[in-house]
Motif scaffolding. Sequence first.
Motif, PDB file in Angstrom:
ATOM      1  N   ARG A 110      -0.874 -20.533  30.512  1.00 18.24           N
ATOM      2  CA  ARG A 110      -1.543 -19.332  30.004  1.00 18.24           C
ATOM      3  C   ARG A 110      -0.567 -18.462  29.223  1.00 18.24           C
ATOM      4  NH1 ARG A 110      -3.137 -18.038  34.395  1.00 18.24           N
ATOM      5  NH2 ARG A 110      -1.576 -16.511  35.026  1.00 18.24           N
ATOM      6  N   TRP A 111       0.653 -18.297  29.751  1.00 16.93           N
ATOM      7  CA  TRP A 111       1.652 -17.500  29.039  1.00 16.93           C
ATOM      8  C   TRP A 111       1.989 -18.128  27.693  1.00 16.93           C
ATOM      9  CZ3 TRP A 111       5.080 -17.307  34.000  1.00 16.93           C
ATOM     10  CH2 TRP A 111       4.551 -16.361  34.886  1.00 16.93           C
ATOM     11  N   ASP A 112       2.101 -19.445  27.670  1.00  9.12           N
ATOM     12  CA  ASP A 112       2.451 -20.113  26.415  1.00  9.12           C
ATOM     13  C   ASP A 112       1.362 -19.904  25.368  1.00  9.12           C
ATOM     14  OD1 ASP A 112       4.270 -22.094  24.973  1.00  9.12           O
ATOM     15  OD2 ASP A 112       2.326 -23.093  24.828  1.00  9.12           O
ATOM     16  N   ARG A 113       0.094 -19.972  25.772  1.00 10.83           N
ATOM     17  CA  ARG A 113      -1.003 -19.758  24.817  1.00 10.83           C
ATOM     18  C   ARG A 113      -0.988 -18.331  24.282  1.00 10.83           C
ATOM     19  NH1 ARG A 113      -3.558 -22.898  28.749  1.00 10.83           N
ATOM     20  NH2 ARG A 113      -4.445 -21.059  29.768  1.00 10.83           N
ATOM     21  N   GLU A 114      -0.744 -17.360  25.167  1.00 12.07           N
ATOM     22  CA  GLU A 114      -0.704 -15.971  24.725  1.00 12.07           C
ATOM     23  C   GLU A 114       0.484 -15.719  23.800  1.00 12.07           C
ATOM     24  OE1 GLU A 114      -0.725 -13.583  28.217  1.00 12.07           O
ATOM     25  OE2 GLU A 114      -2.788 -14.084  28.771  1.00 12.07           O
ATOM     26  N   LEU A 115       1.635 -16.273  24.154  1.00 12.86           N
ATOM     27  CA  LEU A 115       2.816 -16.105  23.310  1.00 12.86           C
ATOM     28  C   LEU A 115       2.640 -16.780  21.957  1.00 12.86           C
ATOM     29  CD1 LEU A 115       5.567 -16.703  26.014  1.00 12.86           C
ATOM     30  CD2 LEU A 115       5.157 -14.546  24.798  1.00 12.86           C
ATOM     31  N   ALA A 116       1.984 -17.953  21.954  1.00 12.14           N
ATOM     32  CA  ALA A 116       1.746 -18.663  20.692  1.00 12.14           C
ATOM     33  C   ALA A 116       0.868 -17.827  19.769  1.00 12.14           C
ATOM     34  CB  ALA A 116       1.104 -20.017  20.967  1.00 12.14           C
ATOM     35  N   ALA A 117      -0.129 -17.136  20.344  1.00 11.28           N
ATOM     36  CA  ALA A 117      -1.006 -16.296  19.529  1.00 11.28           C
ATOM     37  C   ALA A 117      -0.237 -15.132  18.918  1.00 11.28           C
ATOM     38  CB  ALA A 117      -2.172 -15.783  20.375  1.00 11.28           C
ATOM     39  N   VAL A 118       0.652 -14.515  19.705  1.00 13.93           N
ATOM     40  CA  VAL A 118       1.463 -13.413  19.179  1.00 13.93           C
ATOM     41  C   VAL A 118       2.454 -13.931  18.140  1.00 13.93           C
ATOM     42  CG1 VAL A 118       3.086 -11.588  19.754  1.00 13.93           C
ATOM     43  CG2 VAL A 118       1.245 -12.148  21.343  1.00 13.93           C
ATOM     44  N   GLN A 119       3.084 -15.062  18.419  1.00 12.32           N
ATOM     45  CA  GLN A 119       4.043 -15.632  17.476  1.00 12.32           C
ATOM     46  C   GLN A 119       3.380 -15.939  16.139  1.00 12.32           C
ATOM     47  OE1 GLN A 119       5.978 -19.184  18.896  1.00 12.32           O
ATOM     48  NE2 GLN A 119       7.144 -19.485  17.018  1.00 12.32           N
ATOM     49  N   ALA A 120       2.131 -16.399  16.179  1.00  9.59           N
ATOM     50  CA  ALA A 120       1.417 -16.700  14.935  1.00  9.59           C
ATOM     51  C   ALA A 120       1.221 -15.436  14.101  1.00  9.59           C
ATOM     52  CB  ALA A 120       0.065 -17.338  15.261  1.00  9.59           C
ATOM     53  N   VAL A 121       0.982 -14.305  14.750  1.00  4.67           N
ATOM     54  CA  VAL A 121       0.827 -13.045  14.019  1.00  4.67           C
ATOM     55  C   VAL A 121       2.166 -12.600  13.443  1.00  4.67           C
ATOM     56  CG1 VAL A 121       0.201 -10.602  14.205  1.00  4.67           C
ATOM     57  CG2 VAL A 121      -1.128 -12.336  15.433  1.00  4.67           C
ATOM     58  N   VAL A 122       3.227 -12.661  14.249  1.00  7.55           N
ATOM     59  CA  VAL A 122       4.549 -12.220  13.805  1.00  7.55           C
ATOM     60  C   VAL A 122       5.023 -13.037  12.611  1.00  7.55           C
ATOM     61  CG1 VAL A 122       6.984 -12.080  14.466  1.00  7.55           C
ATOM     62  CG2 VAL A 122       5.215 -11.331  16.072  1.00  7.55           C
ATOM     63  N   GLU A 123       4.801 -14.341  12.639  1.00 11.60           N
ATOM     64  CA  GLU A 123       5.326 -15.225  11.603  1.00 11.60           C
ATOM     65  C   GLU A 123       4.359 -15.456  10.449  1.00 11.60           C
ATOM     66  OE1 GLU A 123       6.472 -18.770  13.632  1.00 11.60           O
ATOM     67  OE2 GLU A 123       8.138 -17.806  14.702  1.00 11.60           O
ATOM     68  N   ALA A 124       3.176 -14.838  10.504  1.00 13.55           N
ATOM     69  CA  ALA A 124       2.193 -15.037   9.441  1.00 13.55           C
ATOM     70  C   ALA A 124       2.686 -14.440   8.123  1.00 13.55           C
ATOM     71  CB  ALA A 124       0.862 -14.391   9.835  1.00 13.55           C
ATOM     72  N   PRO A 125       2.362 -15.058   6.992  1.00 18.13           N
ATOM     73  CA  PRO A 125       2.768 -14.492   5.696  1.00 18.13           C
ATOM     74  C   PRO A 125       2.106 -13.151   5.412  1.00 18.13           C
ATOM     75  CG  PRO A 125       1.279 -16.370   5.396  1.00 18.13           C
ATOM     76  CD  PRO A 125       1.644 -16.339   6.844  1.00 18.13           C
ATOM     77  N   THR A 126       1.056 -12.821   6.152  1.00 18.54           N
ATOM     78  CA  THR A 126       0.372 -11.536   5.977  1.00 18.54           C
ATOM     79  C   THR A 126       1.044 -10.415   6.766  1.00 18.54           C
ATOM     80  OG1 THR A 126      -1.143 -12.213   7.749  1.00 18.54           O
ATOM     81  CG2 THR A 126      -1.867 -12.561   5.480  1.00 18.54           C
ATOM     82  N   THR A 127       2.097 -10.721   7.517  1.00 16.33           N
ATOM     83  CA  THR A 127       2.824  -9.714   8.288  1.00 16.33           C
ATOM     84  C   THR A 127       4.146  -9.404   7.597  1.00 16.33           C
ATOM     85  OG1 THR A 127       1.845 -10.410  10.386  1.00 16.33           O
ATOM     86  CG2 THR A 127       3.904  -9.189  10.505  1.00 16.33           C
ATOM     87  N   ARG A 128       4.349  -8.127   7.273  1.00 14.96           N
ATOM     88  CA  ARG A 128       5.570  -7.710   6.585  1.00 14.96           C
ATOM     89  C   ARG A 128       6.151  -6.485   7.277  1.00 14.96           C
ATOM     90  NH1 ARG A 128       5.840 -10.003   1.671  1.00 14.96           N
ATOM     91  NH2 ARG A 128       8.061  -9.741   2.031  1.00 14.96           N
ATOM     92  N   ILE A 129       7.379  -6.126   6.901  1.00 16.59           N
ATOM     93  CA  ILE A 129       8.089  -5.021   7.536  1.00 16.59           C
ATOM     94  C   ILE A 129       8.461  -3.980   6.491  1.00 16.59           C
ATOM     95  CG2 ILE A 129      10.230  -4.374   8.727  1.00 16.59           C
ATOM     96  CD1 ILE A 129      10.056  -7.178  10.059  1.00 16.59           C
ATOM     97  N   ARG A 130       8.136  -2.727   6.791  1.00 13.85           N
ATOM     98  CA  ARG A 130       8.543  -1.608   5.941  1.00 13.85           C
ATOM     99  C   ARG A 130       9.632  -0.849   6.682  1.00 13.85           C
ATOM    100  NH1 ARG A 130       4.310   2.144   2.689  1.00 13.85           N
ATOM    101  NH2 ARG A 130       4.486   0.312   1.319  1.00 13.85           N
ATOM    102  N   LEU A 131      10.839  -0.847   6.123  1.00 17.75           N
ATOM    103  CA  LEU A 131      11.970  -0.169   6.744  1.00 17.75           C
ATOM    104  C   LEU A 131      12.006   1.292   6.322  1.00 17.75           C
ATOM    105  CD1 LEU A 131      14.774  -2.858   6.258  1.00 17.75           C
ATOM    106  CD2 LEU A 131      13.510  -2.351   8.352  1.00 17.75           C
TER     107      LEU A 131
END
Length: 378
Positions: free
Chosen positions: A176-197
Motif C-alpha cells: 500500500r505504501w509503495d502504491r501511494e508513493l508511486a502516485a506521489v512520485q508520478a506527480v513530482v516527476e511529471a513534465p507538468t510539474t515545475r518549480i518557481r524559486l
Amino acid sequence: MPQTLLITGPGGAGRTTVALATAAAAARAGQRVLLVTAEDPRPGLPDGVRLARVDSGEEFRTEVAALQERGASLIGMLGGRPLGAEELTELPGAEQFALLRALRRAAESPDTDLVVVDMPPLHQAVTTLALPAQLRRYLARLLPAERQAARALRPVLAQLAGVPMPAQWLYEAAGRWDRELAAVQAVVEAPTTRIRLVAEPGPAADAALRTGALGLALHRLGIESLVANRLAPQGSADPWAAGIAARQEKCLAQWEETFPLIPIARLAHLGRDPEDPADLEELLLPAPVEGPGVAPWAVEDRRAEDGVLVWAVPLPRAHKAELDLVRRGDELLLAAGPYRRIVSLPSALRRCTVSGAALADGVLRVRFTPDPRLWPAH
C-alpha cells in the motif's frame, strides 16, 4: 492532470506572498487555480482562487488511526493497546508526508488548470520532493521479490495460527505504501510539474540558491523561473538605499549569468507587508511558463576517439570538492553538497567500469570503459 507550480526558496524570501501573487495572476488570466498551503492565506485569498489547507496534525492522527485499525488483530495478539486521537502528537517528518499527500490530491483535483503549492524553504523542499523515490527504493530493497513466496503461504499460516500473520500485515502495508508513493512520485516527476524559486538578492540568498539549485538538478526537478523579490528602488538619493540596490543588482547579474535559460522576474519592495488582496496586484508576476525543461543526462559515445563512454550529468554551479560518486553493481551513488541520489545505470554503462570523472562548465562527466568480458568482439 493540471499544471503544478511549486513555490520555494531560501527562508524568509517571501514564498507565501509570491505563491498568493502567482495564484492571483493566473486567476486574473482566466485559469482555474488551486492554492495548496499550510499557512493562513494572508493578506487574504485572491478572487477566483480555491484553497487546499495542509493540516499535518490532522493528517498524522488520521493515518495513525487507520494504521491501528488495519493492524488491530496483530496489536491484540501482541498485547498492545491502541492510542487515542487525543494522545497523538505529530512526529518529525509528518509535515513532509502531509504535504506530499496534499500534492497528490491536488494533482487529481477536477476543474483545475493550475495548482500552486506553497512549499517549505528550499533545502527542505528538495529533500521532501526526493522522498517518494528514495522510500520506494528502500521498500524494494528491504522487502525483495522473495515476499511472493510468503504471500502464497499466508492463508495456510493464518488458518493454523487463527490470526493474521505479522508478515501478511507487513507485506500488505508495504504494498500500500509503495502504491501511494508511486502516485506521489508520478506527480513530482511529471513534465507538468515545475518549480518557481523565490529569493531576495544578496550573499546569503545566493549561497542557499546555489546549493538548492544543485539539489534540484541532482534529482532532475525543473526550474520554471526565478523571482527576485523585495528589490530596492533604483536611483535613490539616500546612500543607504542606493547601496542596497547596487548590491542587489550585482547579485542579479550573477544569477543571470549562472541561469541563462531561466527567466528572472523582478518584484519591487512594496515598502510594507501586503495587507489585502489588492496589494497582490502590485506584484506583477508573469504567468507560469514551460521553460527550458530539465537538462538531459546524456550518454556520449567516445569509443571511436578514446575508447570510452561518457555519462554527462548537468550540475550547475557545482564545486569539485562537494561531489562524490560510488559505483555499486548496476547503480551509481551521486553526492552533491548535502544531497545524495542513487540512480540505475543505463544498460550500456552496466557493461563498463568507471574509469574517471571530471567537472567542467557545470557538467559532471563520468567516464566508463567497456569491460571486454561483457562487450561482444568486433
